[in-house]
Design a protein around this motif. Structure first.
Motif, short mmCIF file in Angstrom:
data_model
loop_
_atom_site.label_atom_id
_atom_site.label_comp_id
_atom_site.label_asym_id
_atom_site.label_seq_id
_atom_site.Cartn_x
_atom_site.Cartn_y
_atom_site.Cartn_z
N SER A 7 113.94 92.79 87.34
CA SER A 7 112.51 93.37 86.77
C SER A 7 111.76 93.96 87.88
O SER A 7 111.50 93.67 88.92
CB SER A 7 111.87 92.14 86.04
OG SER A 7 111.43 91.36 87.03
N GLY A 9 108.56 94.66 89.41
CA GLY A 9 107.39 93.97 89.14
C GLY A 9 106.13 94.76 89.34
O GLY A 9 105.04 94.66 89.25
N ASP A 58 96.97 92.31 78.02
CA ASP A 58 98.16 91.91 77.78
C ASP A 58 98.49 91.08 76.80
O ASP A 58 99.26 91.26 75.86
CB ASP A 58 98.60 90.79 79.10
CG ASP A 58 100.00 90.29 79.07
OD1 ASP A 58 100.93 90.98 79.16
OD2 ASP A 58 100.05 89.05 78.78
N LYS A 63 101.88 92.15 75.66
CA LYS A 63 102.76 90.94 75.15
C LYS A 63 103.32 91.13 73.78
O LYS A 63 104.42 90.71 73.63
CB LYS A 63 102.08 89.67 75.37
CG LYS A 63 102.72 88.57 75.20
CD LYS A 63 101.95 87.11 75.37
CE LYS A 63 102.75 85.89 75.18
NZ LYS A 63 102.03 84.63 75.66
N THR A 200 110.36 95.08 81.12
CA THR A 200 110.06 94.55 82.24
C THR A 200 109.09 93.34 81.60
O THR A 200 109.28 92.08 82.20
CB THR A 200 109.19 95.19 83.10
OG1 THR A 200 109.96 96.19 83.56
CG2 THR A 200 108.66 94.27 84.31
N ARG A 201 108.23 93.55 80.98
CA ARG A 201 107.35 92.38 80.27
C ARG A 201 108.30 91.63 79.41
O ARG A 201 107.92 90.18 79.71
CB ARG A 201 106.04 93.23 79.60
CG ARG A 201 104.95 92.20 78.90
CD ARG A 201 104.64 91.49 79.95
NE ARG A 201 103.45 90.31 79.60
CZ ARG A 201 104.02 89.04 79.54
NH1 ARG A 201 105.19 88.83 79.55
NH2 ARG A 201 103.09 88.17 78.90
N LEU A 204 109.74 88.96 81.23
CA LEU A 204 108.89 87.74 82.02
C LEU A 204 108.51 86.86 80.93
O LEU A 204 107.94 86.03 81.29
CB LEU A 204 107.93 88.63 82.52
CG LEU A 204 108.03 89.44 83.64
CD1 LEU A 204 107.00 90.36 84.25
CD2 LEU A 204 108.51 88.52 85.06
N ASP A 206 109.92 84.30 79.32
CA ASP A 206 110.39 83.22 79.57
C ASP A 206 109.82 82.40 80.80
O ASP A 206 109.52 81.31 80.89
CB ASP A 206 111.89 83.12 79.83
CG ASP A 206 112.66 83.47 78.53
OD1 ASP A 206 111.95 83.01 77.18
OD2 ASP A 206 113.77 83.85 78.48
N GLN A 207 109.33 83.33 82.04
CA GLN A 207 108.81 82.86 83.07
C GLN A 207 107.35 82.43 82.95
O GLN A 207 106.86 81.68 83.86
CB GLN A 207 109.03 83.80 84.07
CG GLN A 207 110.33 84.19 84.50
CD GLN A 207 110.63 85.27 85.46
OE1 GLN A 207 109.19 85.72 86.31
NE2 GLN A 207 111.47 86.07 85.73
N GLU A 208 106.90 82.52 81.65
CA GLU A 208 105.39 82.41 81.63
C GLU A 208 105.21 80.74 81.64
O GLU A 208 103.98 80.14 82.08
CB GLU A 208 104.78 82.77 80.25
CG GLU A 208 104.72 84.33 79.92
CD GLU A 208 104.39 84.73 78.62
OE1 GLU A 208 103.35 84.21 78.34
OE2 GLU A 208 105.01 85.41 78.05
N TYR A 223 102.78 85.36 94.27
CA TYR A 223 103.12 86.88 94.62
C TYR A 223 103.05 86.75 96.13
O TYR A 223 103.82 87.35 96.59
CB TYR A 223 101.83 87.62 94.01
CG TYR A 223 102.11 89.00 94.69
CD1 TYR A 223 102.89 89.84 93.98
CD2 TYR A 223 101.23 89.50 95.59
CE1 TYR A 223 103.01 91.24 94.20
CE2 TYR A 223 101.36 90.80 96.03
CZ TYR A 223 102.18 91.72 95.48
OH TYR A 223 102.51 93.04 95.78
N PHE A 258 100.97 84.31 80.62
CA PHE A 258 101.03 85.37 81.82
C PHE A 258 100.08 86.24 81.40
O PHE A 258 99.97 86.92 80.45
CB PHE A 258 102.40 85.97 81.52
CG PHE A 258 102.96 86.67 82.68
CD1 PHE A 258 103.49 86.07 83.96
CD2 PHE A 258 102.71 88.12 82.57
CE1 PHE A 258 103.66 86.89 85.08
CE2 PHE A 258 103.20 89.01 83.73
CZ PHE A 258 103.43 88.06 84.79
#
Length: 260
Positions: A7, A9, A58, A63, A200-201, A204, A206-208, A223, A258
């Motif tokens: 992805s 970023g 977002d 989102k 890309t969004r 992400l 699942d990473q939230e 970061y 996120f």
């Protein structure tokens, strides 16, 4: 960092007009006392206001679109889209690897691009990874770091999210080293850029669940750790996201959101 489906970023969107909106949010976040400020984040008051603005964008725009994209798009198609954009990024990695004096990694990036563009049908299939042809992703912010340019204070950019002064200064080179910039047909270029951002969004979502506590501080610290790991090629320690030390229980996943 090993390459598979990456992805990207750093989403490249115009910043004009956002600063005015940020100014209207000035009363939404307080500025920490000097003794409470993070040493890498002297502009925390401003950054938190921009962060709040980005969260609104977002939550109500990006989102929901990403969630809809994930719902209606078959997983193999999503994988192919991500592989396509990642393959285009190999050219940026090749350029920056040469600028950093890493001919080996440049050769790997070039080989990946050729293999995935040909055998991988335009990059839709990451055949190079199946052949175990993998290397490290490089961008101009990392190149500046290798050249000895300090990262400078942490900075949250409207729409783009987490950054540093050094990475912000590298944005123009990163933009012009990505192939879609040179597509002359405006609808095609804009459409591909929009698809890249949404994909890309979606990647992400699942990473939230990993974000807990103060979301601003969590994203900032993650970061900065990740960028330092990338600039040093891991020489300063293990990748913070590849460690088993990150242990979260179910309560950490509640109300996670996120922002960037």
């Amino acid at each position: 960092m090993q390459r598979g489906r990456k992805s990207d970023g750093r989403r490249r969107v115009a910043l004009a007009g956002a600063l005015l909106a940020v100014g209207l949010l000035a009363g939404c976040a307080s500025t920490p006392a000097p003794e409470e400020r993070h040493p890498d984040d002297p502009w925390e008051g401003f950054n938190r206001r921009v962060f709040a603005f980005n969260e609104v964008v977002d939550r109500y725009a990006l989102k929901p679109v990403a969630q809809g994209y994930r719902t209606v798009t078959p997983e193999p198609v999503q994988t192919g889209v991500g592989n396509f954009f990642s393959n285009l990024g190999e050219l940026r990695t090749l350029l920056n690897s040469l600028l950093q004096g890493k001919p080996g990694n440049a050769g790997i990036a070039g080989a990946r691009f050729v293999i995935n563009t040909t055998v991988g049908i335009g990059g839709l299939w990451d055949f190079a990874t199946h052949m175990e042809v993998t290397g490290r992703e490089e961008d101009f912010g990392q190149t500046l770091g290798v050249w000895g340019v300090g990262e400078g204070p942490y900075l949250v950019l409207p729409f783009l999210g987490a950054s540093t002064v050094r990475d912000t200064g590298a944005l123009p080179v990163d933009v012009y080293s990505y192939p879609t910039t040179y597509i002359e047909d405006d609808p095609t270029r804009i459409g591909l850029t929009a698809l890249r951002i949404v994909d890309t969004r979606a990647g992400l979502l699942d990473q939230e669940a990993l974000i807990h506590g103060d979301r601003y501080s969590f994203i900032r610290d993650a970061y900065l750790q990740q960028r330092r790991f990338e600039v040093s090629d891991g020489e300063q320690g293990d990748d913070p996201f590849a460690s088993d030390d990150f242990d979260f229980d179910d309560s950490d996943f509640d109300d996670a959101d996120f922002a960037d």
